[in-house]
Design a protein around this motif. Structure first.
Motif, PDB file in Angstrom:
ATOM      1  N   MET A  41       0.857  -1.193   0.000  1.00 42.60           N
ATOM      2  CA  MET A  41       0.000   0.000   0.000  1.00 42.60           C
ATOM      3  C   MET A  41       0.888   1.236   0.000  1.00 42.60           C
ATOM      4  SD  MET A  41      -2.991   1.104   2.706  1.00 42.60           S
ATOM      5  CE  MET A  41      -4.166  -0.096   2.048  1.00 42.60           C
ATOM      6  N   GLN A  42       0.609   2.171  -0.902  1.00 39.14           N
ATOM      7  CA  GLN A  42       1.398   3.381  -1.006  1.00 39.14           C
ATOM      8  C   GLN A  42       0.659   4.549  -0.367  1.00 39.14           C
ATOM      9  OE1 GLN A  42       2.777   4.082  -5.024  1.00 39.14           O
ATOM     10  NE2 GLN A  42       2.754   1.899  -5.488  1.00 39.14           N
ATOM     11  N   PHE A  43       1.420   5.408   0.318  1.00 40.99           N
ATOM     12  CA  PHE A  43       0.831   6.543   1.013  1.00 40.99           C
ATOM     13  C   PHE A  43       1.174   7.844   0.295  1.00 40.99           C
ATOM     14  CE2 PHE A  43       1.475   3.233   4.211  1.00 40.99           C
ATOM     15  CZ  PHE A  43       0.192   3.139   4.736  1.00 40.99           C
ATOM     16  N   ASN A  44       0.275   8.794   0.390  1.00 39.42           N
ATOM     17  CA  ASN A  44       0.447  10.103  -0.223  1.00 39.42           C
ATOM     18  C   ASN A  44       1.300  10.968   0.694  1.00 39.42           C
ATOM     19  OD1 ASN A  44       0.237  12.637  -1.370  1.00 39.42           O
ATOM     20  ND2 ASN A  44      -2.010  12.578  -1.597  1.00 39.42           N
ATOM     21  N   ARG A  45       2.518  11.249   0.282  1.00 41.54           N
ATOM     22  CA  ARG A  45       3.461  11.980   1.133  1.00 41.54           C
ATOM     23  C   ARG A  45       2.961  13.381   1.466  1.00 41.54           C
ATOM     24  NH1 ARG A  45       8.053  13.384   0.235  1.00 41.54           N
ATOM     25  NH2 ARG A  45       9.275  12.447   1.923  1.00 41.54           N
ATOM     26  N   ASN A  46       2.164  13.967   0.579  1.00 45.37           N
ATOM     27  CA  ASN A  46       1.728  15.348   0.771  1.00 45.37           C
ATOM     28  C   ASN A  46       0.400  15.480   1.512  1.00 45.37           C
ATOM     29  OD1 ASN A  46       3.981  16.379  -0.683  1.00 45.37           O
ATOM     30  ND2 ASN A  46       2.950  15.893  -2.607  1.00 45.37           N
ATOM     31  N   ALA A  47      -0.239  14.374   1.791  1.00 43.56           N
ATOM     32  CA  ALA A  47      -1.543  14.428   2.451  1.00 43.56           C
ATOM     33  C   ALA A  47      -1.391  14.871   3.902  1.00 43.56           C
ATOM     34  CB  ALA A  47      -2.216  13.059   2.398  1.00 43.56           C
ATOM     35  N   ARG A  48      -2.288  15.718   4.344  1.00 40.78           N
ATOM     36  CA  ARG A  48      -2.304  16.126   5.743  1.00 40.78           C
ATOM     37  C   ARG A  48      -2.980  15.044   6.583  1.00 40.78           C
ATOM     38  NH1 ARG A  48       1.244  19.637   7.065  1.00 40.78           N
ATOM     39  NH2 ARG A  48       0.040  19.891   8.998  1.00 40.78           N
ATOM     40  N   LEU A  49      -2.402  14.752   7.727  1.00 35.86           N
ATOM     41  CA  LEU A  49      -2.967  13.774   8.650  1.00 35.86           C
ATOM     42  C   LEU A  49      -3.564  14.481   9.856  1.00 35.86           C
ATOM     43  CD1 LEU A  49      -0.214  10.977   8.671  1.00 35.86           C
ATOM     44  CD2 LEU A  49      -2.246  11.165   7.214  1.00 35.86           C
ATOM     45  N   ASP A  50      -4.705  13.988  10.301  1.00 41.18           N
ATOM     46  CA  ASP A  50      -5.376  14.513  11.496  1.00 41.18           C
ATOM     47  C   ASP A  50      -5.163  13.541  12.635  1.00 41.18           C
ATOM     48  OD1 ASP A  50      -6.995  15.536  13.460  1.00 41.18           O
ATOM     49  OD2 ASP A  50      -8.875  15.371  12.318  1.00 41.18           O
ATOM     50  N   SER A  51      -4.140  13.799  13.435  1.00 37.43           N
ATOM     51  CA  SER A  51      -3.771  12.865  14.499  1.00 37.43           C
ATOM     52  C   SER A  51      -4.789  12.833  15.629  1.00 37.43           C
ATOM     53  CB  SER A  51      -2.390  13.217  15.062  1.00 37.43           C
ATOM     54  OG  SER A  51      -2.405  14.494  15.681  1.00 37.43           O
ATOM     55  N   SER A  52      -5.719  13.794  15.676  1.00 38.95           N
ATOM     56  CA  SER A  52      -6.709  13.821  16.756  1.00 38.95           C
ATOM     57  C   SER A  52      -7.676  12.641  16.668  1.00 38.95           C
ATOM     58  CB  SER A  52      -7.497  15.135  16.729  1.00 38.95           C
ATOM     59  OG  SER A  52      -8.349  15.204  15.597  1.00 38.95           O
ATOM     60  N   GLN A  53      -7.716  11.958  15.524  1.00 41.99           N
ATOM     61  CA  GLN A  53      -8.623  10.822  15.359  1.00 41.99           C
ATOM     62  C   GLN A  53      -8.047   9.523  15.903  1.00 41.99           C
ATOM     63  OE1 GLN A  53     -10.086  10.455  11.326  1.00 41.99           O
ATOM     64  NE2 GLN A  53     -10.771  12.574  11.248  1.00 41.99           N
ATOM     65  N   VAL A  54      -6.783   9.552  16.306  1.00 39.79           N
ATOM     66  CA  VAL A  54      -6.148   8.363  16.883  1.00 39.79           C
ATOM     67  C   VAL A  54      -5.463   8.770  18.178  1.00 39.79           C
ATOM     68  CG1 VAL A  54      -4.543   6.464  16.524  1.00 39.79           C
ATOM     69  CG2 VAL A  54      -5.751   7.451  14.569  1.00 39.79           C
ATOM     70  N   ARG A  55      -5.836   8.124  19.240  1.00 40.05           N
ATOM     71  CA  ARG A  55      -5.247   8.430  20.536  1.00 40.05           C
ATOM     72  C   ARG A  55      -4.772   7.146  21.203  1.00 40.05           C
ATOM     73  NH1 ARG A  55      -5.845  13.503  22.133  1.00 40.05           N
ATOM     74  NH2 ARG A  55      -5.491  12.997  24.313  1.00 40.05           N
ATOM     75  N   SER A  56      -3.839   7.299  22.123  1.00 41.16           N
ATOM     76  CA  SER A  56      -3.297   6.154  22.839  1.00 41.16           C
ATOM     77  C   SER A  56      -3.944   6.068  24.209  1.00 41.16           C
ATOM     78  CB  SER A  56      -1.781   6.287  22.977  1.00 41.16           C
ATOM     79  OG  SER A  56      -1.248   5.223  23.735  1.00 41.16           O
ATOM     80  N   SER A  57      -4.535   4.915  24.496  1.00 44.10           N
ATOM     81  CA  SER A  57      -5.178   4.707  25.787  1.00 44.10           C
ATOM     82  C   SER A  57      -4.183   4.162  26.799  1.00 44.10           C
ATOM     83  CB  SER A  57      -6.346   3.725  25.654  1.00 44.10           C
ATOM     84  OG  SER A  57      -7.370   4.273  24.865  1.00 44.10           O
ATOM     85  N   GLY A  58      -4.456   4.394  28.051  1.00 51.19           N
ATOM     86  CA  GLY A  58      -3.582   3.893  29.101  1.00 51.19           C
ATOM     87  C   GLY A  58      -3.686   2.397  29.241  1.00 51.19           C
ATOM     88  N   GLY A  59      -2.689   1.796  29.867  1.00 51.33           N
ATOM     89  CA  GLY A  59      -2.690   0.360  30.104  1.00 51.33           C
ATOM     90  C   GLY A  59      -3.715  -0.015  31.152  1.00 51.33           C
ATOM     91  N   GLY A  60      -3.978  -1.299  31.241  1.00 49.74           N
ATOM     92  CA  GLY A  60      -4.956  -1.778  32.204  1.00 49.74           C
ATOM     93  C   GLY A  60      -4.572  -3.128  32.737  1.00 49.74           C
ATOM     94  N   GLY A  61      -5.471  -3.719  33.507  1.00 54.95           N
ATOM     95  CA  GLY A  61      -5.214  -5.023  34.085  1.00 54.95           C
ATOM     96  C   GLY A  61      -5.405  -6.133  33.082  1.00 54.95           C
ATOM     97  N   ARG A  62      -5.414  -7.365  33.560  1.00 47.89           N
ATOM     98  CA  ARG A  62      -5.469  -8.513  32.674  1.00 47.89           C
ATOM     99  C   ARG A  62      -6.616  -9.433  33.052  1.00 47.89           C
ATOM    100  NH1 ARG A  62      -1.233  -8.939  29.585  1.00 47.89           N
ATOM    101  NH2 ARG A  62      -1.634 -11.137  29.199  1.00 47.89           N
TER     102      ARG A  62
END
Length: 302
Positions: free
Chosen positions: A1-22
């Motif tokens: 898969m090829q990506f568009n180098r000039n495309a703007r990315l909206d990082s607000s749509q992906v966030r990292s959640s904290g860890g949790g138990g098991r």
């Protein structure tokens, strides 16, 4: 898969959640028939009870069409803030999660009036969601209670290959687009209708039809991504399509059953056969029309 180098990315749509138990999601899982951890992970990924698929066990799981537990998840961080353009994927491959998410949501924003933009939430070790707690053994899943797509970024490293899939970026994109298909079903009320019917297994069951429709929606997105000159996906090649279809076939119920138990029991199917999954993914791509994804119509199952 090829990506568009000039495309703007909206990082607000992906966030990292904290860890949790098991402690696991929902009420835990009991797997019969000597099934391996692969089936447990696939069950959580695609929202089915592995005991049902393999013809044994009595465990339950919180999947794409159900919700248990409370809470909206642990705190999140903007771990992808440096993912600003498609070119950033070259230096940081983790930015591809932003590219997939942006492209998928760009399509549904223009295709579905009133579409509600949501988030992909990545995690490791574990995460608390409104559908319960998930551990690091869980791959991507959609939680209808909080409307987020959850992604353990280490999931794709070898799992599909263990079932014979080729893998690659297109396979990843297919799985995530499938989960966003469940978001569409949640917004349109299709998921709730299937929940009310209650039939969770069988080759013609509402549950199988729900999953095949999500596959079709994923195919529609592939068509859009291949024709969006300003989007983050520069090109969908034939190899990409082959890898996406290969992934869909690999997680067909008959293939999983044959691989894990040596026999095929259609009465326990929760997601459809390899051929059905291939067919509906291709239907979505070939038509580029989500209205052609009506897996609930008479005769849709062949």
């Amino acid at each position: 898969m090829q990506f568009n180098r000039n495309a703007r990315l909206d990082s607000s749509q992906v966030r990292s959640s904290g860890g949790g138990g098991r402690s696991g999601r929902g009420g835990g899982i009991a797997v019969g028939g000597g099934a391996s951890i692969i089936i447990v992970i696939l069950a959580l990924l695609f929202g089915f009870n592995p005991g049902d698929l393999l013809g044994g066990g009595t465990g339950t799981t919180t999947g794409t069409s159900g919700s248990t537990g409370t809470g909206s998840g642990a705190g999140t961080t903007d771990a992808y803030a440096d993912c600003e353009t498609g070119a950033d994927i070259e230096a940081n491959p983790e930015c591809r999660w932003v590219a997939y998410t942006n492209s998928i949501q760009a399509y549904w924003t223009q295709a579905l009036p009133g579409y509600q933009v949501t988030e992909t939430r990545t995690f490791s070790q574990g995460v608390q969601t409104a559908c319960g707690q998930a551990t690091s053994d869980v791959g991507p899943f959609y939680c209808p209670a909080d409307q987020y797509v959850y992604l353990d970024t280490s999931f794709f490293e070898g799992l599909l290959a263990q079932l014979g899939a080729e893998g690659g970026y297109a396979a990843e994109a297919y799985v995530i687009a499938h989960e966003y298909g469940h978001h569409i079903q949640n917004l349109t009320g299709t998921m709730e209708q299937v929940q009310r019917q209650g039939q969770t297994t069988g080759p013609d069951s509402p549950a199988v039809r729900l999953e095949l429709q999500a596959d079709c929606y994923a195919g529609v997105w592939f068509r859009f991504a291949d024709n969006d000159p300003d989007g983050p996906i520069a090109q969908i090649t034939q190899d990409d399509l082959n890898r996406a279809i290969d992934a869909a076939e690999t997680v067909g119920d008959d293939h999983i059953q044959e691989t894990m138990q040596g026999t095929v029991t259609p009465e326990n199917w929760t997601h459809g056969s390899s051929e059905q999954r291939k067919q509906w993914l291709w239907t979505g791509y070939e038509t580029g029309d989500p209205n052609r994804c009506n897996t609930f119509s008479a005769g849709a199952m062949g």
